[in-house]
Design a protein around this motif. Structure first.
Motif, PDB file in Angstrom:
ATOM      1  N   ALA A  61     -12.720 -16.451 -98.256  1.00 59.20           N
ATOM      2  CA  ALA A  61     -12.376 -15.042 -98.038  1.00 59.20           C
ATOM      3  C   ALA A  61     -12.163 -14.787 -96.543  1.00 59.20           C
ATOM      4  CB  ALA A  61     -13.478 -14.142 -98.583  1.00 59.20           C
ATOM      5  N   GLY A  62     -13.008 -15.409 -95.720  1.00 55.03           N
ATOM      6  CA  GLY A  62     -12.879 -15.241 -94.275  1.00 55.03           C
ATOM      7  C   GLY A  62     -11.551 -15.773 -93.775  1.00 55.03           C
ATOM      8  N   HIS A  64      -8.854 -16.168 -95.549  1.00 53.50           N
ATOM      9  CA  HIS A  64      -7.796 -15.318 -96.089  1.00 53.50           C
ATOM     10  C   HIS A  64      -7.565 -14.122 -95.154  1.00 53.50           C
ATOM     11  CE1 HIS A  64      -5.323 -13.590 -99.269  1.00 53.50           C
ATOM     12  NE2 HIS A  64      -5.940 -12.434 -99.062  1.00 53.50           N
ATOM     13  N   ARG A  65      -8.692 -13.530 -94.727  1.00 55.47           N
ATOM     14  CA  ARG A  65      -8.597 -12.358 -93.854  1.00 55.47           C
ATOM     15  C   ARG A  65      -7.974 -12.732 -92.508  1.00 55.47           C
ATOM     16  NH1 ARG A  65     -13.968  -9.153 -91.806  1.00 55.47           N
ATOM     17  NH2 ARG A  65     -12.973  -7.936 -90.157  1.00 55.47           N
ATOM     18  N   HIS A  68      -4.294 -13.487 -92.529  1.00 54.57           N
ATOM     19  CA  HIS A  68      -3.467 -12.291 -92.598  1.00 54.57           C
ATOM     20  C   HIS A  68      -3.477 -11.544 -91.270  1.00 54.57           C
ATOM     21  CE1 HIS A  68      -3.283 -13.078 -96.843  1.00 54.57           C
ATOM     22  NE2 HIS A  68      -2.390 -12.115 -96.951  1.00 54.57           N
ATOM     23  N   ALA A  69      -4.575 -11.645 -90.563  1.00 49.03           N
ATOM     24  CA  ALA A  69      -4.683 -10.918 -89.295  1.00 49.03           C
ATOM     25  C   ALA A  69      -3.833 -11.569 -88.213  1.00 49.03           C
ATOM     26  CB  ALA A  69      -6.142 -10.859 -88.845  1.00 49.03           C
ATOM     27  N   THR A  82      -7.752  -1.641 -92.902  1.00 47.85           N
ATOM     28  CA  THR A  82      -9.062  -2.263 -92.821  1.00 47.85           C
ATOM     29  C   THR A  82     -10.077  -1.247 -93.330  1.00 47.85           C
ATOM     30  OG1 THR A  82      -9.844  -1.449 -90.722  1.00 47.85           O
ATOM     31  CG2 THR A  82      -8.270  -3.272 -90.655  1.00 47.85           C
ATOM     32  N   GLU A 302      -7.299  -3.539 -82.742  1.00 46.59           N
ATOM     33  CA  GLU A 302      -7.572  -3.367 -84.169  1.00 46.59           C
ATOM     34  C   GLU A 302      -6.950  -2.101 -84.716  1.00 46.59           C
ATOM     35  OE1 GLU A 302      -9.978  -3.618 -81.675  1.00 46.59           O
ATOM     36  OE2 GLU A 302     -11.873  -3.686 -82.747  1.00 46.59           O
TER      37      GLU A 302
ATOM     38  N   ASP B  35     -21.808  -7.896 -92.669  1.00 44.14           N
ATOM     39  CA  ASP B  35     -20.474  -7.301 -92.540  1.00 44.14           C
ATOM     40  C   ASP B  35     -20.027  -7.274 -91.089  1.00 44.14           C
ATOM     41  OD1 ASP B  35     -20.352  -6.964 -95.192  1.00 44.14           O
ATOM     42  OD2 ASP B  35     -20.605  -4.776 -95.202  1.00 44.14           O
ATOM     43  N   GLU B  38     -19.343 -10.695 -89.754  1.00 47.54           N
ATOM     44  CA  GLU B  38     -18.041 -11.240 -90.154  1.00 47.54           C
ATOM     45  C   GLU B  38     -16.913 -10.601 -89.357  1.00 47.54           C
ATOM     46  OE1 GLU B  38     -17.796 -13.254 -94.165  1.00 47.54           O
ATOM     47  OE2 GLU B  38     -18.663 -11.335 -94.744  1.00 47.54           O
ATOM     48  N   ASP B  39     -17.057  -9.317 -89.039  1.00 40.13           N
ATOM     49  CA  ASP B  39     -16.054  -8.675 -88.179  1.00 40.13           C
ATOM     50  C   ASP B  39     -15.993  -9.375 -86.823  1.00 40.13           C
ATOM     51  OD1 ASP B  39     -15.584  -6.857 -90.175  1.00 40.13           O
ATOM     52  OD2 ASP B  39     -16.607  -5.173 -89.209  1.00 40.13           O
ATOM     53  N   GLN B  42     -14.319 -12.747 -87.041  1.00 41.32           N
ATOM     54  CA  GLN B  42     -12.860 -12.617 -87.093  1.00 41.32           C
ATOM     55  C   GLN B  42     -12.281 -12.426 -85.691  1.00 41.32           C
ATOM     56  OE1 GLN B  42     -10.593 -12.524 -89.809  1.00 41.32           O
ATOM     57  NE2 GLN B  42     -12.222 -13.270 -91.132  1.00 41.32           N
TER      58      GLN B  42
END
Lengths: 357, 170
Positions: A61-62, A64-65, A68-69, A82, A302, B35, B38-39, B42
């Motif tokens: 999932a990470g 995938h995100r 896309h980013a 988001t 962002e 959460d 994970e942000d 990223q």
């Protein structure tokens, strides 16, 4: 023998093979060190419990995100929503307000931002995360910031009064976009100028407080001065029911910066090396034109995406919030920076910009 | 948006798959929320994707970047208080072990204490408790392995004082 250091005792707790035999033997027979070791063990256990975080993130999932980013960065138009709804709503307003603040030179906060020590002939967006924005070094930690001229931003009665107050012709909007009506409120502000005096001592203190070591300052920089000037400026603001700016058209004398004594680029490179600036942003900034004619406009990556456009043959930067709620276009011509922003689409702000008289 | 669109490094996926759990773990130790962690991860991998950090140094670089970014989040006040509540409800932190030692309120103290620590101490502490060896922490922070122990020890001592001071003030 001398007692091993606290650091050695700490390592003995969880990496004993890294500790010299002599130290281990000493500790085993030394009541003082055994007591220190027990204290280190207790603190380590407490810290371990306090920092316990057994997470098992979903790698697929990470990825995938992230995958896309990454294209999103290159092609902002395809930006996905988001889950940060509150932030999405808030940040573009801040971004637009930031543009307007820049244009009108509103406040000492703007003066304290060293990003503005550039003479502006064009505007280039710099992608930074909002965390970086918050973390950008406040220059007051690195020397004295003295506001020489306050802009005194105030509401004025009409376009004529704004022009009289600022000496700038107020841009007239041709056709108002759909959903925007009525008369705008006019704000006018005078010139802001501020002098920043670099202090190597204060910079070193600030770095030490952040647990960092300051790189040595180039000769002559200590006590060197930078003067920032911006404005005067004027803005016409149409409000909307939602409280977001319906439409803002602003124009100001673009910021200029001068340095004394030290060549500008030397000073810039040193300022860029100060702790607190992410490496990537610093390297992006370094790539700006060597003659210092570019104003890097920090964009919270962002929430806001940017792209190029032209307004009457002049290159312009279009900023759009990723949720599509707000857009702005900014350009500089003959030392005058103009922005059109609002709760509009990019096409709408461009249409207003190209129709200005 | 980026000044170098498309310049994403070729080994990004490989590094991501190998290091993602660790990077999230580092950030979660600072933030106490999966959460948010994970942000942060990223954000860190995005920067890494545009960097030219040698692949052999990737884990250290990513761990340090995650710690700094997470600490920046703590300090920026950008965090939402509600996240803390969620974390306390078992969003990330296993309720069985740690909760007997550290209550939700103490978790807040931990975050506050981390934010107040000198940056190098905080990073060394978090990296060490994320499983990096002394040598790895030393390399990542440009410290000698000997001073890693000293730095971590100081950080743990400060953390203990912070938590005890709080406990005794009730």
């Amino acid at each position: 023998m001398r007692h091993p250091t606290d650091g050695t005792l700490r390592r003995l707790v969880d990496e004993p093979v890294g500790v010299a035999d002599a130290d281990r033997e000493h500790v085993a027979g030394c009541p003082v060190c055994l007591s220190g070791l027990a204290a280190a063990q207790a603190d380590a256990a407490l810290a371990g419990a306090a920092l316990d975080a057994r997470v098992s993130p979903d790698v697929d999932a990470g990825w995938h995100r992230l995958s896309h980013a990454v294209p999103v960065r290159a092609r902002p138009a395809s930006a996905a929503r988001t889950p940060r709804r509150r932030a999405l709503l808030r940040s573009p307003v801040v971004a637009v307000a930031g543009v307007v603040a820049l244009l009108t030179g509103a406040g000492a906060a703007a003066a304290a931002d060293w990003l503005q020590i550039f003479r502006t002939e064009q505007i280039a967006p710099v992608a930074v995360s909002s965390a970086d924005l918050v973390a950008l070094p406040d220059l007051t930690a690195y020397g004295d910031v003295e506001v020489v001229e306050e802009p005194d931003v105030r509401e004025v009665a009409d376009a004529a009064a704004a022009e009289e107050a600022t000496g700038l012709p107020v841009p007239q909007v041709g056709d108002l976009p759909r959903g925007v009506s009525g008369d705008p409120a006019y704000q006018a502000g005078g010139r802001l100028s501020a002098v920043f005096t670099f202090s190597a001592e204060e910079a070193a203190q600030a770095a030490a407080a952040a647990g960092e070591t300051l790189p040595p300052a180039p000769p002559g920089l200590d006590g060197g001065q930078f003067r920032l000037s911006a404005g005067p400026g004027v803005a016409a603001v149409w409000s909307s029911d939602s409280g977001l700016p319906g439409l803002v058209v602003a124009r100001a004398v673009a910021p200029t910066g001068e340095s004394s004594g030290v060549p500008f680029e030397t000073a810039r490179d040193h300022l860029l090396s100060l702790p607190g600036l992410p490496d990537e942003v610093a390297s992006q900034l370094r790539s700006f034109s060597g003659d210092g004619t570019t104003l890097p406009l920090p964009v919270p990556a962002e929430f806001v995406s940017s792209s190029g456009a032209d307004v009457g043959g002049v290159p312009a930067t279009v900023l759009t919030s990723r949720d599509g709620v707000l857009a702005a276009v900014v350009w500089v011509e003959d030392g005058i920076v103009t922005a059109v922003a609002g709760s509009l689409s990019a096409d709408e702000v461009l249409s207003v910009a190209r129709g200005l008289r | 948006m980026s000044t170098r669109p498309g310049a994403v490094r070729a080994d990004l996926e490989e590094v991501f798959r190998a290091a993602y759990p660790r990077v999230v773990g580092v950030a979660a130790r600072v933030l106490g929320s999966r959460d948010e962690a994970e942000d942060v991860a990223q954000e860190v991998f995005l920067s890494f994707g545009h960097s030219s950090v040698p692949a052999g140094e990737a884990t250290g670089w990513l761990s340090v970047a995650a710690a700094h970014t997470a600490l920046n989040h703590l300090r920026s006040g950008r965090r939402r208080a509600t996240r803390e509540q969620v974390a306390g409800d078992g969003d990330v932190l296993a309720p069985d072990v740690a909760d007997t030692v550290v209550t939700l309120d103490e978790r807040r103290r931990v975050r506050a204490a981390l934010a107040r620590l000198p940056r190098k101490q905080a990073v060394a502490l978090v990296l060490r408790h994320s499983g990096l060896s002394y040598a790895e922490v030393a390399a990542a922070l440009e410290l000698s392995p000997g001073s890693v122990g000293t730095t971590v020890r100081r950080a743990e001592s400060a953390l203990r004082e912070e938590l005890t001071r709080h406990a005794s003030s009730h």
